[in-house]
Design a protein around this motif. Structure first.
Motif, mmCIF file in Angstrom:
data_model
loop_
_atom_site.group_PDB
_atom_site.id
_atom_site.type_symbol
_atom_site.label_atom_id
_atom_site.label_comp_id
_atom_site.label_asym_id
_atom_site.label_seq_id
_atom_site.Cartn_x
_atom_site.Cartn_y
_atom_site.Cartn_z
ATOM 1 N N GLN A 9 0.843 -1.192 0.000
ATOM 2 C CA GLN A 9 0.000 0.000 0.000
ATOM 3 C C GLN A 9 0.880 1.244 0.000
ATOM 4 O O GLN A 9 1.789 1.376 0.801
ATOM 5 C CB GLN A 9 -0.911 0.003 1.219
ATOM 6 C CG GLN A 9 -1.910 1.132 1.188
ATOM 7 C CD GLN A 9 -2.919 1.020 2.310
ATOM 8 O OE1 GLN A 9 -2.593 0.597 3.407
ATOM 9 N NE2 GLN A 9 -4.144 1.400 2.022
ATOM 10 N N LYS A 13 -6.106 5.932 2.328
ATOM 11 C CA LYS A 13 -6.999 7.075 2.242
ATOM 12 C C LYS A 13 -7.420 7.581 3.614
ATOM 13 O O LYS A 13 -7.592 8.769 3.813
ATOM 14 C CB LYS A 13 -8.235 6.718 1.417
ATOM 15 C CG LYS A 13 -7.934 6.410 -0.048
ATOM 16 C CD LYS A 13 -7.494 7.619 -0.819
ATOM 17 C CE LYS A 13 -8.607 8.461 -1.325
ATOM 18 N NZ LYS A 13 -9.587 7.920 -2.200
ATOM 19 N N SER A 27 -11.199 5.427 -4.391
ATOM 20 C CA SER A 27 -10.787 4.136 -3.855
ATOM 21 C C SER A 27 -10.513 4.235 -2.361
ATOM 22 O O SER A 27 -10.344 5.311 -1.801
ATOM 23 C CB SER A 27 -9.556 3.637 -4.611
ATOM 24 O OG SER A 27 -8.479 4.517 -4.416
ATOM 25 N N ILE A 30 -4.524 2.764 -2.197
ATOM 26 C CA ILE A 30 -3.824 2.605 -3.467
ATOM 27 C C ILE A 30 -2.558 1.785 -3.220
ATOM 28 O O ILE A 30 -1.757 2.108 -2.354
ATOM 29 C CB ILE A 30 -3.479 3.975 -4.082
ATOM 30 C CG1 ILE A 30 -4.748 4.817 -4.218
ATOM 31 C CG2 ILE A 30 -2.798 3.785 -5.433
ATOM 32 C CD1 ILE A 30 -4.487 6.282 -4.516
ATOM 33 N N LEU A 43 -0.800 -0.272 -10.851
ATOM 34 C CA LEU A 43 -1.478 0.526 -9.824
ATOM 35 C C LEU A 43 -2.774 -0.191 -9.479
ATOM 36 O O LEU A 43 -3.559 -0.526 -10.367
ATOM 37 C CB LEU A 43 -1.813 1.926 -10.332
ATOM 38 C CG LEU A 43 -0.642 2.814 -10.715
ATOM 39 C CD1 LEU A 43 -1.157 4.119 -11.303
ATOM 40 C CD2 LEU A 43 0.242 3.081 -9.525
ATOM 41 N N PHE A 45 -6.181 0.223 -7.380
ATOM 42 C CA PHE A 45 -7.089 1.078 -6.632
ATOM 43 C C PHE A 45 -8.037 0.145 -5.888
ATOM 44 O O PHE A 45 -8.793 -0.605 -6.504
ATOM 45 C CB PHE A 45 -7.834 2.030 -7.571
ATOM 46 C CG PHE A 45 -6.906 3.009 -8.225
ATOM 47 C CD1 PHE A 45 -6.532 4.164 -7.556
ATOM 48 C CD2 PHE A 45 -6.368 2.759 -9.475
ATOM 49 C CE1 PHE A 45 -5.641 5.062 -8.135
ATOM 50 C CE2 PHE A 45 -5.481 3.650 -10.066
ATOM 51 C CZ PHE A 45 -5.116 4.796 -9.392
ATOM 52 N N GLU A 77 -6.573 10.651 -8.013
ATOM 53 C CA GLU A 77 -5.873 9.656 -7.218
ATOM 54 C C GLU A 77 -4.505 9.321 -7.801
ATOM 55 O O GLU A 77 -3.601 8.943 -7.073
ATOM 56 C CB GLU A 77 -6.747 8.417 -7.041
ATOM 57 C CG GLU A 77 -7.971 8.790 -6.235
ATOM 58 C CD GLU A 77 -8.651 7.637 -5.570
ATOM 59 O OE1 GLU A 77 -8.101 6.520 -5.567
ATOM 60 O OE2 GLU A 77 -9.732 7.867 -5.018
ATOM 61 N N VAL A 81 -0.830 8.951 -5.849
ATOM 62 C CA VAL A 81 0.146 7.874 -6.030
ATOM 63 C C VAL A 81 1.526 8.448 -6.279
ATOM 64 O O VAL A 81 2.516 8.002 -5.702
ATOM 65 C CB VAL A 81 -0.255 6.967 -7.224
ATOM 66 C CG1 VAL A 81 0.888 6.046 -7.617
ATOM 67 C CG2 VAL A 81 -1.484 6.158 -6.866
ATOM 68 N N HIS A 113 -8.178 -2.658 -10.499
ATOM 69 C CA HIS A 113 -9.066 -2.475 -9.354
ATOM 70 C C HIS A 113 -9.019 -3.767 -8.554
ATOM 71 O O HIS A 113 -9.299 -4.835 -9.076
ATOM 72 C CB HIS A 113 -10.494 -2.165 -9.801
ATOM 73 C CG HIS A 113 -10.627 -0.815 -10.408
ATOM 74 N ND1 HIS A 113 -10.782 0.324 -9.653
ATOM 75 C CD2 HIS A 113 -10.580 -0.406 -11.700
ATOM 76 C CE1 HIS A 113 -10.845 1.373 -10.458
ATOM 77 N NE2 HIS A 113 -10.725 0.959 -11.702
#
Length: 182
Positions: A9, A13, A27, A30, A43, A45, A77, A81, A113
């Motif tokens: 991670q 968030k 998300s 991330i 990546l 999410f 987002e 990142v 995702h």
């Protein structure tokens, strides 16, 4: 995601949230990793949808991913990142620096995702009726037997999904509604 996908991670968030009364959009977290064979930055999410019924959890997952892309949250987002990658390995950090220079994902970056789908699983009540030393094996047996149903449920959702080209990792998490367990 860290253990299964090898994607630590990078952004939590909840740590970025300044007002606890504001709902988080986008998300839940991330993650990212450098994919050695494909020479791409992945990546991830993250989405977590915990509902009493698996159908509601899957419907909410699909709706959330749709909204993520419709509302342009990827761009926002993506900025998170590129500025939060302290736990990344050398290759991943270099890929992130390349992304910072471009300010958007390119061919060397894949958007994924990763979705945790939690739901009330009626089998827990049955598992409590057997001796404790047999529960883990019985859980595995019953969950394995349930996998075709789970595949069909998610397959049905993706049939009508407008963004089927997106990459998904879906983790099903059967939970116990303790209020219903005898």
């Amino acid at each position: 995601q860290e253990a299964v996908l090898g994607a630590p991670q990078m952004v939590a968030k909840m740590e970025l949230k300044t007002n606890p009364r504001n709902e988080l959009h986008g998300s839940d977290g991330i993650h990212m990793r450098w994919h050695v064979q494909d020479r791409r930055l992945d990546l991830y999410f993250g989405e977590a949808k915990l509902e009493q019924s698996i159908s509601a959890a899957l419907d909410n997952m699909i709706a959330s991913v749709e909204a993520f892309h419709e509302k342009g949250l990827l761009k926002h987002e993506f900025g998170l990142v590129t500025s939060h990658y302290k736990h990344a390995g050398v290759k991943t950090r270099q890929a992130v620096l390349d992304l910072v220079n471009r300010k958007k994902p390119g061919a060397d970056c894949r958007i994924n995702h990763a979705c945790l789908v939690g739901y009330d699983w009626a089998q827990y009540a049955e598992l409590l009726k057997i001796p404790p030393q047999q529960i883990a094996d019985e859980f595995r047996k019953r969950y394995t037997k349930d996998l075709p149903r789970l595949r069909k449920l998610i397959g049905d959702r993706f049939k009508n999904f407008s963004r089927i080209w997106l990459r998904f990792e879906v983790f099903f998490l059967p939970l116990s509604d303790r209020a219903k367990v005898p």
